[in-house]
Design a protein around this motif. Structure first.
Motif, mmCIF file in Angstrom:
data_model
loop_
_atom_site.group_PDB
_atom_site.id
_atom_site.type_symbol
_atom_site.label_atom_id
_atom_site.label_comp_id
_atom_site.label_asym_id
_atom_site.label_seq_id
_atom_site.Cartn_x
_atom_site.Cartn_y
_atom_site.Cartn_z
ATOM 1 N N GLY A 76 0.834 -1.206 0.000
ATOM 2 C CA GLY A 76 0.000 0.000 0.000
ATOM 3 C C GLY A 76 0.867 1.254 0.000
ATOM 4 N N PRO A 77 0.282 2.376 -0.458
ATOM 5 C CA PRO A 77 1.067 3.599 -0.644
ATOM 6 C C PRO A 77 1.632 4.190 0.656
ATOM 7 C CG PRO A 77 -1.227 3.913 -1.352
ATOM 8 C CD PRO A 77 -1.064 2.462 -1.030
ATOM 9 N N VAL A 78 0.915 4.062 1.769
ATOM 10 C CA VAL A 78 1.402 4.709 3.000
ATOM 11 C C VAL A 78 2.751 4.119 3.395
ATOM 12 C CG1 VAL A 78 0.943 5.092 5.460
ATOM 13 C CG2 VAL A 78 -0.912 5.312 3.782
ATOM 14 N N GLU A 79 2.820 2.797 3.422
ATOM 15 C CA GLU A 79 4.078 2.146 3.811
ATOM 16 C C GLU A 79 5.180 2.385 2.781
ATOM 17 O OE1 GLU A 79 5.657 -2.273 5.090
ATOM 18 O OE2 GLU A 79 3.501 -1.926 5.112
ATOM 19 N N VAL A 80 4.823 2.324 1.504
ATOM 20 C CA VAL A 80 5.834 2.505 0.454
ATOM 21 C C VAL A 80 6.436 3.907 0.522
ATOM 22 C CG1 VAL A 80 6.140 2.725 -2.054
ATOM 23 C CG2 VAL A 80 4.940 0.747 -1.115
ATOM 24 N N PHE A 81 5.567 4.922 0.646
ATOM 25 C CA PHE A 81 6.093 6.291 0.590
ATOM 26 C C PHE A 81 6.630 6.793 1.929
ATOM 27 C CE2 PHE A 81 3.258 6.094 -3.195
ATOM 28 C CZ PHE A 81 4.306 6.054 -4.107
ATOM 29 N N ARG A 82 6.550 5.939 2.936
ATOM 30 C CA ARG A 82 7.290 6.226 4.169
ATOM 31 C C ARG A 82 8.787 6.022 3.914
ATOM 32 N NH1 ARG A 82 4.968 2.485 8.060
ATOM 33 N NH2 ARG A 82 3.057 3.688 8.021
ATOM 34 N N LYS A 83 9.102 5.090 3.024
ATOM 35 C CA LYS A 83 10.513 4.750 2.751
ATOM 36 C C LYS A 83 11.102 5.549 1.592
ATOM 37 C CE LYS A 83 11.156 1.043 5.482
ATOM 38 N NZ LYS A 83 12.182 1.006 6.502
ATOM 39 N N VAL A 84 10.279 5.859 0.593
ATOM 40 C CA VAL A 84 10.774 6.490 -0.640
ATOM 41 C C VAL A 84 9.874 7.674 -0.976
ATOM 42 C CG1 VAL A 84 11.277 6.103 -3.094
ATOM 43 C CG2 VAL A 84 11.582 4.233 -1.476
ATOM 44 N N GLY A 85 10.503 8.787 -1.417
ATOM 45 C CA GLY A 85 9.741 10.006 -1.672
ATOM 46 C C GLY A 85 9.046 10.032 -3.019
ATOM 47 N N MET A 86 8.514 11.225 -3.344
ATOM 48 C CA MET A 86 7.730 11.385 -4.581
ATOM 49 C C MET A 86 8.274 12.521 -5.444
ATOM 50 S SD MET A 86 3.829 11.175 -3.198
ATOM 51 C CE MET A 86 3.311 10.068 -1.909
ATOM 52 N N GLU A 87 9.480 12.973 -5.163
ATOM 53 C CA GLU A 87 9.964 14.170 -5.872
ATOM 54 C C GLU A 87 11.083 13.855 -6.867
ATOM 55 O OE1 GLU A 87 8.263 16.755 -5.540
ATOM 56 O OE2 GLU A 87 7.162 16.185 -3.737
ATOM 57 N N PRO A 88 11.081 14.570 -8.004
ATOM 58 C CA PRO A 88 12.202 14.426 -8.943
ATOM 59 C C PRO A 88 13.506 14.919 -8.326
ATOM 60 C CG PRO A 88 10.582 16.036 -9.746
ATOM 61 C CD PRO A 88 10.057 15.507 -8.460
ATOM 62 N N THR A 89 14.633 14.460 -8.844
ATOM 63 C CA THR A 89 15.902 14.823 -8.198
ATOM 64 C C THR A 89 16.696 15.885 -8.947
ATOM 65 O OG1 THR A 89 17.252 13.242 -9.394
ATOM 66 C CG2 THR A 89 16.191 12.448 -7.396
ATOM 67 N N GLY A 90 16.638 15.887 -10.259
ATOM 68 C CA GLY A 90 17.550 16.759 -11.015
ATOM 69 C C GLY A 90 18.963 16.205 -11.063
ATOM 70 N N ASP A 91 19.180 15.059 -10.409
ATOM 71 C CA ASP A 91 20.516 14.427 -10.405
ATOM 72 C C ASP A 91 20.507 13.213 -11.338
ATOM 73 O OD1 ASP A 91 21.430 16.164 -8.393
ATOM 74 O OD2 ASP A 91 20.584 14.861 -6.834
ATOM 75 N N PRO A 92 21.698 12.720 -11.710
ATOM 76 C CA PRO A 92 21.738 11.476 -12.499
ATOM 77 C C PRO A 92 21.092 10.297 -11.758
ATOM 78 C CG PRO A 92 23.859 12.574 -12.529
ATOM 79 C CD PRO A 92 23.019 13.306 -11.525
#
Ligand code: DON
Length: 304
Positions: A76-92
């Motif tokens: 589910g999204p709550v657990e997943v996005f606790r570990k990993v964000g939702m924003e672009p990086t601008g990095d390689p």
């Protein structure tokens, strides 16, 4: 349609000379830089192809959205996005820097290597073989191709040389983003990158996403709410630090991989798979990007 694909492909073929085949995974360096192929699957499931549409290549980062689907189904999204964000990086895609500079430490999104490794760790299964079997099952269902498997040579080649991914994974163990057996998690990640497909497989997988997660026959494989999350990530992060430019020029949710494939989803219209292994410095296929931009212009495919 096939005439148009052929024309766009021929117009962009020369671009392969401005790119380079990835070589940091030694087995990828064996690809033929002259290959260019495209497949388009329409909403009825009909395939239109041109060029080297049947050449096999490994998914590499195209597997990232598929692993994310499996993790979202499992946790589910709550657990997943606790570990990993939702924003672009601008990095390689393989950058390590923000893992240290962001506090609390969290990979910025699931489409960069660090984020994808963390996502893979969330897929249910007691070990790497159980996790990869579940990813493969999903990929086969979406592609409608039971014969999809792993390219063992590419898998081993990456496993032996993935020093940077290993470094990121151990860093994430230190910061608590990962827990458990890091080598086993990395193993699943290398296996998912080595799933072997053709442009036509990619077009069919993309079609399933374009059809809100269902096959053309109406069988639901992925819940529509998860498809919405995946296609949004493809727009904001799918082409790494070229995502903004690609959104302006093509306007199609897409995900690239360093083997030279690009999966593109035109919601409610079509799924597209492109392959051409010569890459630009950001890791995207030089001919592939322009083929998609031209196809978008011809058929007015931009979602914006
Ligand atoms: O982890 C890696 O570096 C590769 N297996 C996948 C990276 C990738 O495809 C980035 N794509 N442009």
């Amino acid at each position: 349609m096939e005439e148009l694909l052929q024309k766009i492909l021929e117009q962009n073929r020369y671009r392969v000379k401005y790119g380079r085949v990835a070589s940091y995974i030694p087995a990828l360096a064996k690809a033929d830089p002259g290959n260019v192929g495209i497949s388009v699957a329409n909403m009825k499931g009909q395939l239109f192809t041109a060029g080297d549409c049947c050449v096999k290549f490994t998914m590499q980062s195209i597997a990232k959205p598929l692993a994310l689907i499996q993790a979202l189904v499992d946790r589910g999204p709550v657990e997943v996005f606790r570990k990993v964000g939702m924003e672009p990086t601008g990095d390689p895609f393989n950058s390590i820097i923000k893992l240290e500079t962001l506090n609390p430490s969290k990979p910025l999104n699931p489409m960069i290597n660090a984020g994808a490794i963390a996502i893979t760790s969330l897929i249910k299964g007691k070990n790497s073989s159980e996790r990869i079997e579940r990813i493969l099952k999903l990929v086969r269902l979406m592609a409608g191709n039971e014969s999809i498997g792993i390219n063992e040579k590419v898998y081993r080649s990456e496993k032996e040389t993935a020093h940077r991914n290993r470094a990121m994974a151990y860093f994430m163990l230190d910061t608590g983003v990962l827990d458990g057996d890091v080598e086993d998690i990395l193993d699943t990640y290398f296996l998912q990158c080595a799933i072997e497909v053709t442009c036509s497989d990619i077009a069919n997988i993309a079609l399933c996403l374009a059809n809100r997660g269902s096959t053309p026959a109406g069988r639901e494989i992925v819940p529509a709410e998860i498809v919405r999350i995946i296609t949004t990530f493809m727009v904001t992060c799918g082409m790494y630090n070229a995502s903004g430019e690609f959104a302006i020029k093509a306007g199609i949710p897409a995900k690239s991989g360093v083997s030279g494939g690009i999966m593109a989803v035109v919601p409610q219209k079509m799924g597209i798979g492109v392959y051409s292994p010569a890459l630009d410095p950001k890791g995207n296929s030089t001919a592939g990007i322009h083929i998609l931009e031209d196809l978008s212009a011809w058929l007015d495919l931009s979602i914006f």
